[in-house]
Design an enzyme around this catalytic site. Structure first.
Site, short mmCIF file in Angstrom:
data_model
loop_
_atom_site.label_atom_id
_atom_site.label_comp_id
_atom_site.label_asym_id
_atom_site.label_seq_id
_atom_site.Cartn_x
_atom_site.Cartn_y
_atom_site.Cartn_z
N GLU A 103 -34.36 0.73 11.41
CA GLU A 103 -35.59 1.52 11.50
C GLU A 103 -36.70 0.85 12.34
O GLU A 103 -37.24 1.46 13.27
CB GLU A 103 -36.05 1.72 10.06
CG GLU A 103 -37.31 2.44 9.84
CD GLU A 103 -38.03 1.89 8.60
OE1 GLU A 103 -37.50 1.01 7.89
OE2 GLU A 103 -39.16 2.35 8.36
N ASP A 127 -27.84 -0.69 5.11
CA ASP A 127 -28.46 0.26 4.17
C ASP A 127 -28.08 1.71 4.43
O ASP A 127 -28.27 2.58 3.57
CB ASP A 127 -29.99 0.14 4.23
CG ASP A 127 -30.50 -1.17 3.66
OD1 ASP A 127 -29.68 -1.94 3.13
OD2 ASP A 127 -31.72 -1.42 3.74
N GLY A 170 -30.75 -2.47 -0.51
CA GLY A 170 -31.14 -1.06 -0.45
C GLY A 170 -32.64 -1.02 -0.67
O GLY A 170 -33.11 -0.87 -1.79
N GLU A 222 -32.12 -2.96 -4.76
CA GLU A 222 -33.28 -3.86 -4.80
C GLU A 222 -34.62 -3.11 -4.75
O GLU A 222 -35.63 -3.60 -5.23
CB GLU A 222 -33.22 -4.87 -3.66
CG GLU A 222 -33.27 -4.19 -2.31
CD GLU A 222 -33.13 -5.11 -1.12
OE1 GLU A 222 -33.33 -6.32 -1.25
OE2 GLU A 222 -32.83 -4.57 -0.04
N ARG A 266 -26.38 -10.04 -18.48
CA ARG A 266 -26.41 -11.02 -17.38
C ARG A 266 -26.69 -10.30 -16.07
O ARG A 266 -26.37 -9.12 -15.93
CB ARG A 266 -25.06 -11.73 -17.26
CG ARG A 266 -24.72 -12.59 -18.45
CD ARG A 266 -25.49 -13.91 -18.39
NE ARG A 266 -24.93 -14.88 -19.30
CZ ARG A 266 -25.25 -15.02 -20.57
NH1 ARG A 266 -26.15 -14.21 -21.12
NH2 ARG A 266 -24.69 -15.95 -21.32
N VAL A 273 -24.80 -11.98 0.78
CA VAL A 273 -23.34 -11.95 0.83
C VAL A 273 -22.88 -10.60 1.39
O VAL A 273 -21.89 -10.50 2.11
CB VAL A 273 -22.76 -12.15 -0.60
CG1 VAL A 273 -21.27 -11.85 -0.66
CG2 VAL A 273 -23.03 -13.57 -1.08
N GLN A 274 -23.67 -9.55 1.09
CA GLN A 274 -23.32 -8.20 1.55
C GLN A 274 -23.46 -8.05 3.06
O GLN A 274 -22.95 -7.10 3.65
CB GLN A 274 -24.25 -7.16 0.91
CG GLN A 274 -24.09 -7.05 -0.58
CD GLN A 274 -25.34 -6.46 -1.21
OE1 GLN A 274 -25.39 -5.27 -1.49
NE2 GLN A 274 -26.36 -7.26 -1.44
O1 F6P Z 1 -32.44 -3.85 6.26
C1 F6P Z 1 -31.31 -4.30 5.63
C2 F6P Z 1 -31.62 -5.22 4.52
O2 F6P Z 1 -30.36 -5.67 4.21
C3 F6P Z 1 -32.36 -4.63 3.31
O3 F6P Z 1 -31.57 -3.95 2.39
C4 F6P Z 1 -32.96 -5.88 2.72
O4 F6P Z 1 -34.08 -5.58 1.94
C5 F6P Z 1 -33.34 -6.65 3.91
O5 F6P Z 1 -32.40 -6.34 4.90
C6 F6P Z 1 -33.45 -8.13 3.64
O6 F6P Z 1 -33.51 -8.82 4.84
P1 F6P Z 1 -34.06 -10.29 5.05
O7 F6P Z 1 -33.73 -11.08 3.85
O8 F6P Z 1 -33.32 -10.75 6.27
O9 F6P Z 1 -35.50 -10.16 5.29
#
Ligand code: F6P
Length: 342
Positions: A103, A127, A170, A222, A266, A273-274
Site C-alpha cells: 500500500e 497481508d 494482518g 495483529e 498460552r 517467521v511468516q
Molecule cells: O505489511 C506487511 C506486514 O507484514 C504487516 O502485517 C505487519 O504489521 C508489518 O508488515 C510489520 O512489518 P515490520 O516489522 O517490518 O515493520
C-alpha cells in the site's frame, strides 16, 4: 530501454522471483538494461543501484527476502526527496521504473506517476490487502506457514487441554488469520474487520471446554480490536512513517481469556517467521507472472498501472483504483469461518 526496479515496504517471499522474471524478459526478449535500485525509493533518492543481469540472478527464485534491499522510505516526506528521485532518473537515463510494494510503496508510486514518472506497480504483501487483485504474492506462503504452526499447536494444546492463542500478521485486514484459521481448524478467529466481544469469546470457549476435553485454538490478527470498552486496550502509537505500532494483542487476549475462563492459556506470536524464507510454489509462479506482466506493461506504455490477478489472468489495473482502498476479507469468507467457531 533502461528499466529501474525497486522493492519497497516490508519484505515478502517472492520478491526475488519478480525481479528475476523482469530481468529475464527485459534482457532476453526486449534487449533492455535493468538497474536494481537499493532499499526501495531510498535508492532513487540516494542514487544507489546495481545493474541486474540474468546471470546475477541465478539461484534467486526460491530465495526469500530481496536481493536489492527494501525500506519504507517515502521521498515525499523528505526535504527535496522527490526532486532527487527525478535527478537520479535523468542522470542514469532511466526510461521507466517497476515498483514492487504494498500500500505505502504503491501510493508513492502513484504520486510519482502523477508528476510524470513512467511507473508500473507490482502488488506485494503477505497481508493480501491490495485492492483490484485477487492475490498479492507472499500471502500463500504466509498462510502455509501459519497453518503449519496452528497444526503443531493443536497437539500440544490437546495434551494439556489448554487454550492456545496464535497471533499472526494482518495490520488492517484478517486474510492471513482467516485463511490459516479455517485451514488449521481454529476455534475462534479475531480480525481487524470485525471487532470482537471478549465476554462472548470467553463464554463460547468455556462452553466448549465444559463439554469435554477440547483444547482450543484462537487465531488473532495483529490488528484485531476489541469492541470499545470491553477489555483494556492501550492508546494507539505511530512510527516515523505514520504507521500504527502493533503487537501485543495476542498477549492481551490470552491474559483476558485465562482470567475470565480460568483455563490455562498460552500465546504464540508468529511474527516475521511468516515473512521469511522460501516462497511456496504458488507464490513463485504468481511472482514470476507478475514480473513478466510488469515488463510487458512497460513496453505497452501502460504507465500508472499495476499488474493484477483476475480470474486466473494477469491483467493491468489503474494504480489509482488499486490504492484507493484496502481489500478486507469478504462477508462470504467470514461466514464460512464463523460456521466452525465454538
Ligand atoms: O505489511 C506487511 C506486514 O507484514 C504487516 O502485517 C505487519 O504489521 C508489518 O508488515 C510489520 O512489518 P515490520 O516489522 O517490518 O515493520
Amino acid at each position: 530501454m533502461k528499466i529501474g526496479v525497486l522493492t519497497g515496504g516490508g519484505d515478502c517471499p517472492g520478491l526475488n522471483a519478480v525481479i528475476r522474471a523482469v530481468v529475464r524478459k527485459a534482457e532476453r526478449h526486449y534487449g533492455d538494461e535493468v538497474l536494481g535500485f537499493h532499499n526501495g525509493w531510498r535508492g532513487l533518492v540516494e542514487n544507489q543501484f546495481e545493474p541486474l543481469t540474468v546471470e546475477d540472478l541465478r539461484g534467486t527464485l526460491p530465495r526469500g527476502g530481496t536481493v536489492i534491499g527494501t525500506s519504507r522510505t517515502n521521498p515525499f516526506l523528505l526535504e527535496g526527496g522527490a526532486d532527487l528521485v527525478f535527478e537520479t532518473i535523468e542522470k542514469n537515463g532511466v526510461d521507466a521504473v517497476i515498483s514492487i510494494g504494498g500500500e505505502g510503496t504503491l501510493s508513492c508510486t502513484l504520486e510519482f506517476h502523477k508528476r510524470g514518472l513512467n511507473v508500473i506497480g507490482v502488488p506485494k504483501t503477505i497481508d493480501n490487502d491490495i485492492a483490484c487483485t485477487e492475490r498479492t504474492f507472499g500471502f500463500d506462503t504466509a498462510v502455509t506457514i501459519a497453518t503449519e504452526a496452528i497444526d503443531r499447536l493443536h497437539t500440544t494444546a490437546e495434551s494439556h487441554d489448554r487454550i492456545m492463542v496464535a497471533e499472526v500478521m494482518g495490520r488492517h485486514v484478517g486474510h492471513i488469520a482467516t485463511w490459516a484459521g479455517i485451514a488449521g481448524g481454529a476455534t475462534r478467529i479475531l480480525v481487524p474487520e470485525e471487532p470482537f466481544d471478549i465476554d462472548e469469546v470467553c463464554a463460547s470457549l468455556t462452553r466448549r471446554h465444559k463439554a469435554g476435553r477440547f483444547a482450543s485454538i484462537v487465531v488473532v490478527a495483529e490488528g484485531a480490536k476489541p469492541v470499545a470498552g470491553t477489555m483494556p486496550q492501550p492508546e494507539d502509537t505511530f512510527d516515523e512513517f505514520g504507521h500504527i505500532r502493533l503487537g501485543g494483542i495476542g498477549d492481551r487476549v490470552a491474559n483476558e481469556i485465562e482470567k475470565r475462563t480460568g483455563y490455562e492459556t498460552r500465546v504464540t506470536v508468529l511474527g516475521h517467521v511468516q515473512r521469511g524464507g522460501t516462497p511456496t510454489a504458488f507464490d513463485r509462479v504468481l511472482s514470476t507472472r507478475y514480473g513478466l506482466g510488469a515488463i510487458d506493461a512497460v513496453h505497452n506504455g501502460e504507465y500508472g498501472s499495476m499488474v493484477a490477478l483476475r480470474s486466473e489472468e494477469i491483467i493491468t489495473v489503474p494504480l489509482t483504483d488499486a490504492v484507493a482502498d484496502l481489500k478486507g476479507i469478504t462477508p462470504e469468507l467470514w461466514e464460512a469461518a464463523k460456521q466452525f467457531f465454538a
